[in-house]
Design an enzyme around this catalytic site. Structure first.
Site, PDB file in Angstrom:
ATOM      1  N   LYS A  26       0.881  -1.150  -0.088  1.00  0.00           N
ATOM      2  CA  LYS A  26      -0.004  -0.110  -0.260  1.00  0.00           C
ATOM      3  C   LYS A  26       1.133   1.235   0.089  1.00  0.00           C
ATOM      4  CE  LYS A  26      -0.977   1.886   3.740  1.00  0.00           C
ATOM      5  NZ  LYS A  26      -1.555   2.367   5.093  1.00  0.00           N
ATOM      6  N   SER A  27       2.214   1.465   0.824  1.00  0.00           N
ATOM      7  CA  SER A  27       2.762   2.495   0.962  1.00  0.00           C
ATOM      8  C   SER A  27       3.511   2.628  -0.509  1.00  0.00           C
ATOM      9  CB  SER A  27       3.860   2.109   1.976  1.00  0.00           C
ATOM     10  OG  SER A  27       3.235   2.025   3.275  1.00  0.00           O
ATOM     11  N   GLY A  96      -4.721   7.175   6.136  1.00  0.00           N
ATOM     12  CA  GLY A  96      -3.612   8.150   6.512  1.00  0.00           C
ATOM     13  C   GLY A  96      -2.934   8.834   5.596  1.00  0.00           C
ATOM     14  N   ARG A 124      -8.081  11.577  14.154  1.00  0.00           N
ATOM     15  CA  ARG A 124      -6.673  11.498  13.560  1.00  0.00           C
ATOM     16  C   ARG A 124      -6.299  12.913  13.733  1.00  0.00           C
ATOM     17  NH1 ARG A 124      -5.127   6.756   9.683  1.00  0.00           N
ATOM     18  NH2 ARG A 124      -3.204   7.285  10.978  1.00  0.00           N
ATOM     19  N   GLU A 318       3.838   0.107  12.622  1.00  0.00           N
ATOM     20  CA  GLU A 318       2.711  -0.606  12.279  1.00  0.00           C
ATOM     21  C   GLU A 318       2.704  -2.204  12.306  1.00  0.00           C
ATOM     22  OE1 GLU A 318       3.850  -0.914   7.496  1.00  0.00           O
ATOM     23  OE2 GLU A 318       4.233   0.978   8.534  1.00  0.00           O
ATOM     24  N   HIS A 345      -2.952   6.406  15.357  1.00  0.00           N
ATOM     25  CA  HIS A 345      -3.086   5.479  14.166  1.00  0.00           C
ATOM     26  C   HIS A 345      -4.787   5.268  14.192  1.00  0.00           C
ATOM     27  CE1 HIS A 345       0.957   4.193  13.177  1.00  0.00           C
ATOM     28  NE2 HIS A 345       1.375   5.238  13.611  1.00  0.00           N
ATOM     29  N   ARG A 349      -3.956   2.299  19.081  1.00  0.00           N
ATOM     30  CA  ARG A 349      -3.263   0.835  19.040  1.00  0.00           C
ATOM     31  C   ARG A 349      -2.952   0.450  20.299  1.00  0.00           C
ATOM     32  NH1 ARG A 349      -1.025   0.663  12.836  1.00  0.00           N
ATOM     33  NH2 ARG A 349      -2.834   0.087  11.802  1.00  0.00           N
ATOM     34  N   ARG A 390      -4.823  -4.026  11.218  1.00  0.00           N
ATOM     35  CA  ARG A 390      -3.800  -4.630  11.870  1.00  0.00           C
ATOM     36  C   ARG A 390      -4.265  -5.341  13.094  1.00  0.00           C
ATOM     37  NH1 ARG A 390      -0.485  -4.819   7.596  1.00  0.00           N
ATOM     38  NH2 ARG A 390       0.024  -2.691   6.967  1.00  0.00           N
ATOM     39  N   LYS A 415      -9.080  -2.875   4.008  1.00  0.00           N
ATOM     40  CA  LYS A 415      -8.097  -1.447   3.839  1.00  0.00           C
ATOM     41  C   LYS A 415      -6.888  -1.780   2.868  1.00  0.00           C
ATOM     42  CE  LYS A 415      -5.895   1.548   7.178  1.00  0.00           C
ATOM     43  NZ  LYS A 415      -6.419   3.066   6.454  1.00  0.00           N
TER      44      LYS A 415
END
Length: 429
Positions: A26-27, A96, A124, A318, A345, A349, A390, A415
């Site tokens: 994804k990044s 994000g 956020r 992460e 996040h 978390r 996550r 996601k």
């Protein structure tokens, strides 16, 4: 719409021996999409991740003037910026990268762009994005919330220059500015001030992708990035597998005393997930490349015992949810630290992990900057995900060793990992 019923996580009483190809990063996908939208010509992104976050990014860039033609296996991006004064809205979901990367892109175009997202997205931290754009002369309306929703009023360009930011809450604030910086009239001399910058590998990834497209970036001084103005060269690229998503399968190998081969693991990468090598070793396992396979498998193998760990996860936060799940099943206490920023996040978390593991009978204590995990016998229960992919990964790793563990809203994994639940069932059942 009614909430989905909790999903029974597969239990396994034998060592896992599996080979898996995880979806693309994804990044990398979202960085490639942004840079392609700002480039000097069309770019083809091969093997892009097709997930909620990347779809939101593609839709957002389309709203801002680019064209994204999506076909199976490749997305073609034609650059463009808005020239219309009529307002548009960008749906950030809970991504994000979308809510932090695209406001700077919107400032390069013309007209009003409203940024909004999911309910949790409105919690956020966005103050650094808003204050940074204002410091660059961009008009942003947020009714003093420092949160979504807010409106960016683009006037056809950004001057750039010297800018100081406190990005200690998220490295995405730095990456967002760096991605747009080549299109600023004077480039950008960006300096981070404040506490230690988290998730630095993600910034390194951003710098590497800029350089691949001919952008001059000087990052020789810590916490300072000087981006020269100039064109962003179009580039056809193939996206690497998401090594953070590989972590859930690596965790499965560790807690079952087995092994997993992850296909197409890159030899060199800026992905945070590459840290799984040292994490697995800390838990008593090992990793080795299998050069006999055409896909370049990386094989992760559990050790004779699952040791407790003392890990600084500041740069790879992460990975924490799966690491915490493995730690809860280890043979000794674990200390995970350097991760206070995880409170901002997709959910808090640290609080979420402590709450959910303790509801199963565990003993997890929040510290100022992390978690202290003492393994205890765990029992079945509904593990809440807080709409965080996550957290769902942490739950299914625990479910391998905890009978009757149900995962609330496992579909939140879309996601970054479409069809995760059926893939997991086939692999571990």
């Amino acid at each position: 719409m009614d909430a989905p019923l909790p999903w029974l996580a597969p239990y396994r009483d034998a060592p896992l021996d599996a080979r898996v190809l995880v979806p693309s990063s994804k990044s990398l996908t979202n960085r490639a999409l942004v840079l392609a939208a700002l480039a000097d010509g069309p770019s083809v992104v091969s093997r892009p991740l097709g997930s909620r976050d990347t779809t939101l990014m593609a839709d957002g860039l389309t709203a801002l003037g680019a064209t994204v033609e999506r076909t199976p296996g490749a997305w073609t991006v034609s650059p463009g910026l808005r020239t219309s004064p009529s307002p548009v809205t960008v749906d950030c979901g809970l991504a994000g990268t979308v809510m932090r990367f695209l406001p700077a892109v919107a400032a390069l175009g013309s007209g009003a762009v409203v940024f909004d997202g999911d309910e949790r997205a409105r919690e956020r931290p966005m103050g650094t994005t808003i204050s940074s754009l204002r410091a660059l002369g961009v008009h942003v309306e947020d009714e003093e919330r420092s949160r979504l929703p807010f409106t960016v009023h683009g006037t056809g360009g950004v001057d750039g220059g010297v800018l100081e930011v406190d990005a200690s809450a998220s490295s995405q604030f730095v990456s967002a500015l760096l991605l747009a910086a080549p299109r600023f009239a004077a480039g950008l001399d960006l300096r981070h001030v404040g506490a230690s910058l988290p998730s630095l590998p993600h910034v390194d990834m951003t710098v590497a992708e800029l350089r691949r497209r001919g952008v001059a970036v000087d990052d020789s001084e810590p916490d300072r990035w000087h981006v020269l103005p100039g064109p962003v060269e179009s580039l056809d690229m193939e996206i690497e597998p998401d090594l953070s998503n590989a972590g859930v399968f690596i965790g499965a190998a560790l807690v079952t005393g087995g092994r997993v081969a992850v296909r197409r693991w890159p030899e060199r990468t800026q992905q945070a997930g590459d840290a799984w090598h040292r994490i697995v070793e800390a838990f008593g396992g090992s990793s080795a490349r299998d050069d006999s396979t055409s896909d370049g498998d990386m094989v992760f193998t559990a050790g004779p015992e699952l040791r407790g760990v003392d890990l600084d996860l500041h740069d790879v936060g992460e990975l924490t949810p799966v690491v915490a799940a493995v730690a809860a099943l280890a043979q000794g206490p674990s200390h995970l630290h350097g991760i206070a920023h995880l409170r901002g996040h997709e959910t808090d978390r640290l609080a979420a992990l402590a709450t959910e593991i303790n509801r199963l009978g565990g003993e997890v204590t929040e510290t100022d900057d992390g978690l202290h995990v003492v393994p205890r016998p765990l029992h079945g229960e509904v593990f809440r995900t807080y709409h965080d992919h996550r957290m769902a990964h942490a739950a299914v790793v625990l479910g391998l060793r905890v009978p009757e563990l149900f995962v609330e809203n496992v579909k939140t994994t879309v996601k970054t990992y479409p069809n995760f639940a059926p893939v997991w069932e086939r692999l571990v059942a």
